[in-house]
Design a protein around this motif. Structure first.
Motif, short mmCIF file in Angstrom:
data_model
loop_
_atom_site.label_atom_id
_atom_site.label_comp_id
_atom_site.label_asym_id
_atom_site.label_seq_id
_atom_site.Cartn_x
_atom_site.Cartn_y
_atom_site.Cartn_z
N TYR A 1 0.84 -1.17 0.00
CA TYR A 1 0.00 0.00 0.00
C TYR A 1 0.88 1.23 0.00
O TYR A 1 1.75 1.38 0.82
N SER A 2 0.66 2.09 -0.96
CA SER A 2 1.61 3.18 -1.15
C SER A 2 1.08 4.52 -0.66
O SER A 2 1.71 5.54 -0.89
N GLY A 3 -0.06 4.52 -0.01
CA GLY A 3 -0.61 5.79 0.45
C GLY A 3 0.19 6.35 1.60
O GLY A 3 0.01 5.95 2.75
N GLY A 4 1.08 7.27 1.34
CA GLY A 4 1.83 7.91 2.41
C GLY A 4 3.00 7.08 2.91
O GLY A 4 3.67 7.46 3.85
N GLY A 5 3.24 5.90 2.31
CA GLY A 5 4.42 5.15 2.71
C GLY A 5 4.16 3.88 3.46
O GLY A 5 5.08 3.13 3.73
N ALA A 6 2.92 3.58 3.79
CA ALA A 6 2.64 2.34 4.51
C ALA A 6 2.85 1.16 3.59
O ALA A 6 2.72 1.27 2.38
N ASP A 7 3.14 0.05 4.15
CA ASP A 7 3.35 -1.16 3.37
C ASP A 7 2.25 -2.18 3.61
O ASP A 7 2.49 -3.37 3.56
N GLY A 8 1.06 -1.74 3.88
CA GLY A 8 -0.04 -2.67 4.06
C GLY A 8 -0.66 -3.03 2.73
O GLY A 8 -0.11 -2.78 1.67
N LEU A 9 -1.80 -3.63 2.78
CA LEU A 9 -2.48 -4.13 1.59
C LEU A 9 -3.81 -3.42 1.37
O LEU A 9 -4.45 -2.98 2.32
N THR A 10 -4.20 -3.34 0.12
CA THR A 10 -5.54 -2.87 -0.26
C THR A 10 -6.34 -4.07 -0.71
O THR A 10 -5.90 -4.81 -1.59
N PHE A 11 -7.51 -4.24 -0.11
CA PHE A 11 -8.34 -5.42 -0.37
C PHE A 11 -9.52 -5.09 -1.27
O PHE A 11 -10.05 -3.97 -1.26
N GLY A 12 -9.95 -6.09 -2.04
CA GLY A 12 -11.22 -6.00 -2.70
C GLY A 12 -12.35 -6.23 -1.72
O GLY A 12 -12.12 -6.52 -0.54
N LYS A 13 -13.59 -6.12 -2.23
CA LYS A 13 -14.73 -6.27 -1.34
C LYS A 13 -15.10 -7.73 -1.07
O LYS A 13 -15.96 -8.00 -0.24
N GLY A 14 -14.47 -8.63 -1.79
CA GLY A 14 -14.67 -10.04 -1.51
C GLY A 14 -15.69 -10.70 -2.42
O GLY A 14 -16.58 -10.06 -2.98
N THR A 15 -15.54 -12.01 -2.56
CA THR A 15 -16.50 -12.85 -3.27
C THR A 15 -16.93 -13.94 -2.32
O THR A 15 -16.10 -14.67 -1.77
N HIS A 16 -18.25 -14.06 -2.14
CA HIS A 16 -18.80 -15.08 -1.25
C HIS A 16 -19.04 -16.35 -2.06
O HIS A 16 -19.83 -16.33 -3.02
N LEU A 17 -18.38 -17.41 -1.70
CA LEU A 17 -18.48 -18.68 -2.44
C LEU A 17 -19.44 -19.62 -1.72
O LEU A 17 -19.26 -19.93 -0.53
N ILE A 18 -20.44 -20.06 -2.46
CA ILE A 18 -21.43 -21.00 -1.95
C ILE A 18 -21.25 -22.31 -2.69
O ILE A 18 -21.14 -22.32 -3.93
N ILE A 19 -21.21 -23.41 -1.96
CA ILE A 19 -21.04 -24.72 -2.58
C ILE A 19 -22.37 -25.48 -2.48
O ILE A 19 -22.90 -25.68 -1.38
N GLN A 20 -22.86 -25.90 -3.62
CA GLN A 20 -24.08 -26.70 -3.65
C GLN A 20 -23.73 -28.19 -3.61
O GLN A 20 -22.76 -28.60 -4.23
N PRO A 21 -24.50 -28.98 -2.87
CA PRO A 21 -24.23 -30.43 -2.80
C PRO A 21 -24.39 -31.09 -4.16
O PRO A 21 -25.14 -30.62 -5.01
#
Lengths: 118, 116
Positions: free
Chosen positions: B96-116
């Motif tokens: 993460y380059s905002g101001g020098g931090a080295d953290g991460l930027t995440f997406g909002k996620g994908t919810h995975l559903i498994i059907q039998p």
């Protein structure tokens, strides 16, 4: 267990109360991060420490929020005068410092502290 | 500023079927790319990461991802899903380059559903 630990795992509080969360990182990691995660969203960066120095704070971190890492080991995140909008999962992560040529950018996360403000 | 887009909020897959979760990123330099998985009420566990070299990376639990610079994508795949794969999956880019931090930027996620 040498992973990142967070305490408490769950906190329910009334609006206007103060709450404090604690994070114990992996012992050899000198970087420590706080993220916030609300329902249906990815983690959002709040702040991070290099040893005891707090090097950056996100705009998400209002003046009601304060984080410390006094001895470069564990960290606390305090929220004063909590509001319902503060309800979220607060995630702590640690990593070795990239600046020292260590690590690979991977963050190691704790299981989080879930805050519910009534 | 960097950003991550996961276009699929929910994906439903039958057990035993193949899986592909999409991730597109915007980043001004050579990215570090990650996929994390989060089970309900739990923290995030790293599945795999890409820094350089071979664009097809292998991770834990039978997952793999392919970095395509021309498409700014880092899609996650698994040839045959198991019911235990049901979870939230996050793509992240850093440092993460905002101001020098080295953290991460995440997406909002994908919810995975498994059907039998």
């Amino acid at each position: 267990d040498t992973g990142v630990s967070q305490d408490p795992r769950h906190k329910i509080t009334k609006r206007g109360q103060n709450v404090t969360f604690r994070c114990d990182p992996i012992s050899e990691h000198n970087r420590l991060y706080w993220y916030r995660q609300t329902l249906g969203q990815g983690p959002e960066f709040l702040t991070y420490f290099q040893n005891e120095a707090q090097l950056e704070k996100s705009r998400l971190l209002s003046d009601r929020f304060s984080a410390e890492r006094p001895k470069g080991s564990f960290s606390t995140l305090e929220i004063q005068r909590t509001e319902q909008g503060d309800s979220a999962m607060y995630l702590c992560a640690s990593s070795p410092s990239l600046l020292l040529g260590q690590g690979s950018g991977e963050l190691f996360f704790g299981e989080g502290s879930r805050l519910t403000v009534l | 500023a960097q950003s991550v887009t996961q276009p699929d909020i929910h994906i439903t897959v039958s057990e035993g079927a193949s899986l592909e979760l999409r991730c597109n990123y915007s980043y001004g330099a050579t990215p570090y790319l990650f996929w994390y998985v989060q089970s309900p009420g739990q923290g995030l566990q790293l599945l795999l990461k890409y820094f350089s070299g071979d664009t097809l990376v292998q991770g834990i639990k039978g997952f793999e991802a392919e970095f395509k610079r021309s498409q700014s994508s880092f899609n996650l795949r698994k040839p045959s899903v198991h019911w235990s794969d049901a979870a939230e999956y996050f793509c992240a880019v850093g440092p993460y380059s905002g101001g020098g931090a080295d953290g991460l930027t995440f997406g909002k996620g994908t919810h995975l559903i498994i059907q039998p």
